[in-house]
Design a protein around this motif. Structure first.
Motif, short mmCIF file in Angstrom:
data_model
loop_
_atom_site.label_atom_id
_atom_site.label_comp_id
_atom_site.label_asym_id
_atom_site.label_seq_id
_atom_site.Cartn_x
_atom_site.Cartn_y
_atom_site.Cartn_z
N LEU A 11 0.97 -1.17 0.00
CA LEU A 11 0.02 -0.01 -0.02
C LEU A 11 0.80 1.42 -0.08
CD1 LEU A 11 -2.72 -1.08 2.56
CD2 LEU A 11 -2.98 -0.83 -0.06
N GLY A 12 1.92 1.16 0.81
CA GLY A 12 2.73 2.38 0.91
C GLY A 12 3.59 2.60 -0.27
N LEU A 13 4.14 1.50 -1.24
CA LEU A 13 4.67 1.64 -2.40
C LEU A 13 3.46 2.33 -3.38
CD1 LEU A 13 6.68 -1.43 -2.62
CD2 LEU A 13 7.53 0.96 -2.25
N ALA A 14 2.41 1.73 -3.40
CA ALA A 14 1.33 2.14 -4.45
C ALA A 14 0.87 3.55 -3.97
CB ALA A 14 0.14 1.40 -4.25
N GLY A 15 0.89 3.68 -2.63
CA GLY A 15 0.42 5.41 -2.48
C GLY A 15 1.38 6.26 -2.72
N VAL A 16 2.73 5.93 -2.72
CA VAL A 16 3.83 6.89 -2.87
C VAL A 16 3.64 7.09 -4.55
CG1 VAL A 16 6.25 7.19 -3.33
CG2 VAL A 16 5.56 6.19 -1.40
N GLY A 17 3.26 6.02 -5.27
CA GLY A 17 3.37 6.50 -6.85
C GLY A 17 2.10 7.36 -7.07
N VAL A 18 1.05 7.11 -6.40
CA VAL A 18 -0.14 7.94 -6.61
C VAL A 18 0.14 9.29 -6.21
CG1 VAL A 18 -2.48 8.24 -5.83
CG2 VAL A 18 -1.96 5.95 -6.52
N TYR A 19 0.64 9.40 -4.94
CA TYR A 19 0.99 10.78 -4.37
C TYR A 19 1.84 11.51 -5.23
CZ TYR A 19 2.85 14.23 -1.08
OH TYR A 19 3.02 15.18 -0.24
N LEU A 20 2.90 11.06 -5.85
CA LEU A 20 4.05 11.66 -6.48
C LEU A 20 3.18 12.09 -7.81
CD1 LEU A 20 7.20 9.78 -5.96
CD2 LEU A 20 6.65 11.89 -4.99
N VAL A 21 2.47 11.22 -8.74
CA VAL A 21 1.75 11.67 -9.81
C VAL A 21 0.77 12.88 -9.40
CG1 VAL A 21 0.13 10.83 -11.52
CG2 VAL A 21 2.28 9.53 -10.85
N LYS A 22 0.08 12.60 -8.58
CA LYS A 22 -0.84 13.65 -8.17
C LYS A 22 -0.10 15.10 -7.78
CE LYS A 22 -4.47 13.45 -5.82
NZ LYS A 22 -5.40 13.12 -4.80
N GLN A 23 1.11 14.99 -7.29
CA GLN A 23 1.59 16.56 -6.91
C GLN A 23 2.28 17.10 -8.17
OE1 GLN A 23 2.03 17.85 -3.72
NE2 GLN A 23 0.51 16.08 -3.34
N ILE A 24 2.43 16.27 -9.19
CA ILE A 24 2.93 16.83 -10.60
C ILE A 24 1.60 17.35 -11.20
CG2 ILE A 24 3.90 16.24 -12.83
CD1 ILE A 24 5.80 14.05 -11.06
N LEU A 25 0.61 16.51 -11.29
CA LEU A 25 -0.60 16.68 -12.45
C LEU A 25 -1.50 17.62 -11.98
CD1 LEU A 25 -0.64 13.25 -13.97
CD2 LEU A 25 0.44 15.15 -14.73
N THR A 26 -1.77 17.61 -10.67
CA THR A 26 -2.97 18.20 -10.05
C THR A 26 -2.83 19.55 -9.54
OG1 THR A 26 -2.47 17.60 -7.74
CG2 THR A 26 -4.04 16.03 -8.71
N GLN A 27 -3.74 20.45 -9.95
CA GLN A 27 -3.95 21.95 -9.56
C GLN A 27 -4.82 22.22 -8.44
OE1 GLN A 27 -5.49 23.67 -13.23
NE2 GLN A 27 -3.70 23.47 -14.24
N LYS A 28 -4.64 23.53 -7.81
CA LYS A 28 -5.37 23.71 -6.51
C LYS A 28 -6.93 23.56 -6.77
CE LYS A 28 -5.77 27.30 -3.00
NZ LYS A 28 -5.44 26.35 -2.05
N ASN A 29 -7.43 22.84 -5.80
CA ASN A 29 -8.91 22.74 -5.87
C ASN A 29 -9.67 24.05 -6.04
OD1 ASN A 29 -8.43 19.95 -6.08
ND2 ASN A 29 -8.79 19.50 -3.78
N PRO A 30 -10.58 24.12 -6.86
CA PRO A 30 -11.47 25.55 -6.49
C PRO A 30 -12.50 25.50 -5.25
CG PRO A 30 -12.59 23.82 -7.95
CD PRO A 30 -11.27 23.11 -7.75
N ALA A 31 -12.34 24.52 -4.58
CA ALA A 31 -13.26 24.31 -3.22
C ALA A 31 -12.69 23.21 -2.55
CB ALA A 31 -14.69 24.36 -3.75
N PRO A 32 -12.95 23.37 -1.02
CA PRO A 32 -12.76 22.06 -0.52
C PRO A 32 -13.40 20.75 -0.64
CG PRO A 32 -13.83 23.68 0.94
CD PRO A 32 -13.75 24.33 -0.31
N TYR A 33 -12.63 19.95 -0.53
CA TYR A 33 -13.75 18.49 -0.39
C TYR A 33 -14.74 18.47 0.79
CZ TYR A 33 -10.04 16.73 -3.41
OH TYR A 33 -8.90 16.69 -4.51
N PRO A 34 -15.73 17.79 0.60
CA PRO A 34 -16.48 17.71 1.95
C PRO A 34 -15.65 17.02 3.11
CG PRO A 34 -17.66 16.66 -0.12
CD PRO A 34 -16.12 16.98 -0.50
N PRO A 35 -16.21 17.28 4.29
CA PRO A 35 -15.39 16.76 5.38
C PRO A 35 -15.58 15.23 5.39
CG PRO A 35 -17.34 17.67 6.12
CD PRO A 35 -17.45 17.80 4.61
#
Length: 490
Positions: A11-35
């Motif tokens: 899980l940690g390895l998979a999570g690291v990959g997802v996390y790094l890709v998201k950091q590169i590709l995602t932009q700031k959200n226009p609003a917060p996620y639901p709690p």
């Protein structure tokens, strides 16, 4: 491979990959996620996702975070709805955004249940109470046969409920009249539908969160889910093909009774694609209607075992309106408001599909100030909606009178507006008929063993379709006249 089969390192390895890709590709959200529950570094909310009775965990989230809560599991956003108001606002009023249905990798792709999405012919068959009217004689005949089976072997109640549900839906879908014992089509369909419930259960399979695992070869350590999916796929294919072949053989011999399938085949030469749609439409009719009915009717017997006052009131109404000389029929329905209320309360008290089928968001949305990104899975927590004390007074009590208008008090919300699903009208008719006929002729009570009264436990099973835990009850004819009514020819 379930969520419990995978190591934290994986899980940690998979999570690291997802996390790094998201950091590169995602932009700031226009609003917060639901709690929602706070995510862990790298792996998000993986440990928070429930695998057993998820509706109870979702209910706790609702109490803590409100009607709309959010988690993220390895990049997959999931929103849980804990109120009818939120469900209506998002799934109905914004249906153009929220109407997509995800095909789950385990149940949908690998096992093959995605093919049951062919439902365009359902509305005219079972999509309304009026459309169900043509099948009322089948419901009445098969429910009378159910009374006979229960009289002969009352200790096999659950098997009788399942047999009768299969008999009704197979008559409607394929014109097939089931055998009295060990019917091959009923047994096959029961097995397939049980596997459907397990393969589509919320949070049960890691491949549903990480679809790329579907490409892992079956021999790889930890890929046992692929073997399970292959075996369940074979069961499903048999369930679809066998009754369809029966209809075609009957039609070729000129002896096929009218049914959903024969009506779609009559006088037509179908292409391979059209035949696929007809075959799977008929299978969808069975899988969508039978198991929900089984759960609801078995819950009815549990309820009257635990709440004897309800049984007495219902029997008094039947005695006054129908009398002792015949069984109730659908023509009595409008004259039996308490029986109607009992049927409604069965559907509320026992949430057949406690978390419904997930929806998927087609485009990014801002709802009530919260950001709901494209691709988010939206899960209605139907169990809590039916047990919400803001909607239903003392929800754990089985109280049909909540649906009857009283002076100065409106009836509580009809649960059928919450029990979404195309099989609703079939289940509604079957539950009503079973409630009316069974209470007309049987007294249901707790079993006494060695001088001790056994109180059944209310403990629904986990799965897409939830069933009451098996229980014992005493079922006896109310009188000699009741016995005679049961034994009449159906």
């Amino acid at each position: 491979m379930t969520l419990t089969d995978i190591t934290w390192l994986d899980l940690g390895l998979a999570g690291v990959g997802v996390y790094l890709v998201k950091q590169i590709l995602t932009q700031k959200n226009p609003a917060p996620y639901p709690p929602g529950p706070p995510g862990r570094p790298l792996i998000g909310n993986v440990p928070d996702m429930p695998q057993v009775k998820p509706w109870l965990t979702f209910t706790e989230w609702g109490k803590k975070y409100g009607d709309i809560s959010h988690v993220e599991v390895l990049g997959q956003h999931i929103v849980v709805l804990n109120s009818v108001k939120a469900a209506v606002e998002m799934l109905e009023k914004k249906s153009s955004l929220y109407s997509d249905r995800p095909v789950l990798p385990m149940g949908g792709e690998l096992v093959g249940w995605k093919n049951t999405l062919y439902r365009k012919n359902f509305h005219r068959v079972i999509g309304s109470r009026a459309a169900m009217d043509i099948y009322q004689p089948i419901e009445e005949i098969e429910t009378h046969r159910f009374l006979k089976r229960v009289l002969a072997k009352p200790d096999q109640l659950q098997a009788h409920v399942r047999h009768t549900a299969g008999a009704i839906i197979l008559r409607i879908s394929h014109g097939y009249e089931v055998k009295e014992n060990n019917d091959p089509f009923v047994d096959l369909a029961d097995l397939a539908v049980d596997q459907f419930s397990k393969s589509t259960a919320t949070g049960a399979w890691l491949v549903d969160i990480m679809p790329s695992l579907a490409k892992v070869p079956e021999w790889v350590p930890g890929a046992g889910f692929k073997r399970v999916a292959r075996e369940w796929h074979e069961t499903l294919e048999d369930m679809v093909a066998a009754p369809y072949k029966f209809v075609k053989d009957q039609m070729a011999a000129g002896i096929a009774p009218k049914s959903f399938t024969s009506n779609l085949l009559e006088g037509r030469v179908l292409s391979a694609k059209e035949e696929h749609i007809v075959k799977w439409s008929a299978a969808s009719l069975y899988s969508g209607g039978a198991d929900t009915t089984v759960s609801a009717i078995y819950a009815f017997f549990l309820a009257v075992t635990l709440f004897p006052d309800v049984q007495k009131k219902a029997q008094a109404e039947i005695d006054a309106v129908v009398g002792p000389d015949r069984l109730p029929s659908f023509s009595d329905r409008d004259s039996l408001p308490y029986i109607d209320a009992v049927a409604k309360e069965v559907l509320r008290w026992n949430a057949v599909v406690p978390t419904a089928i997930a929806h998927r968001v087609i485009e990014d949305d801002i709802h009530n100030g919260y950001y709901i990104p494209k691709g988010t899975l939206v899960i209605p927590n139907v169990w809590f909606m039916l047990n919400d004390p803001r909607t239903y007074a003392e929800p754990s009590e089985f109280n049909p009178e909540r649906f009857l208008a009283k002076k100065g008090k409106e009836p509580e919300t009809d649960p059928r507006t919450i029990c979404f699903g195309f099989g609703l009208h079939l289940a509604d008719a079957s539950v009503w008929m079973t409630v009316a006929m069974s209470l007309a002729v049987f007294d249901v009570s707790k079993v006494v063993e060695n001088g001790v009264e056994i109180t059944p436990e209310v403990d629904p099973s986990s799965g897409t379709i939830s069933h009451p835990k098996p229980f014992k009850c005493s079922i006896k004819p109310r009188s000699a006249q009741s016995l005679a009514l049961i034994q009449e020819d159906a």
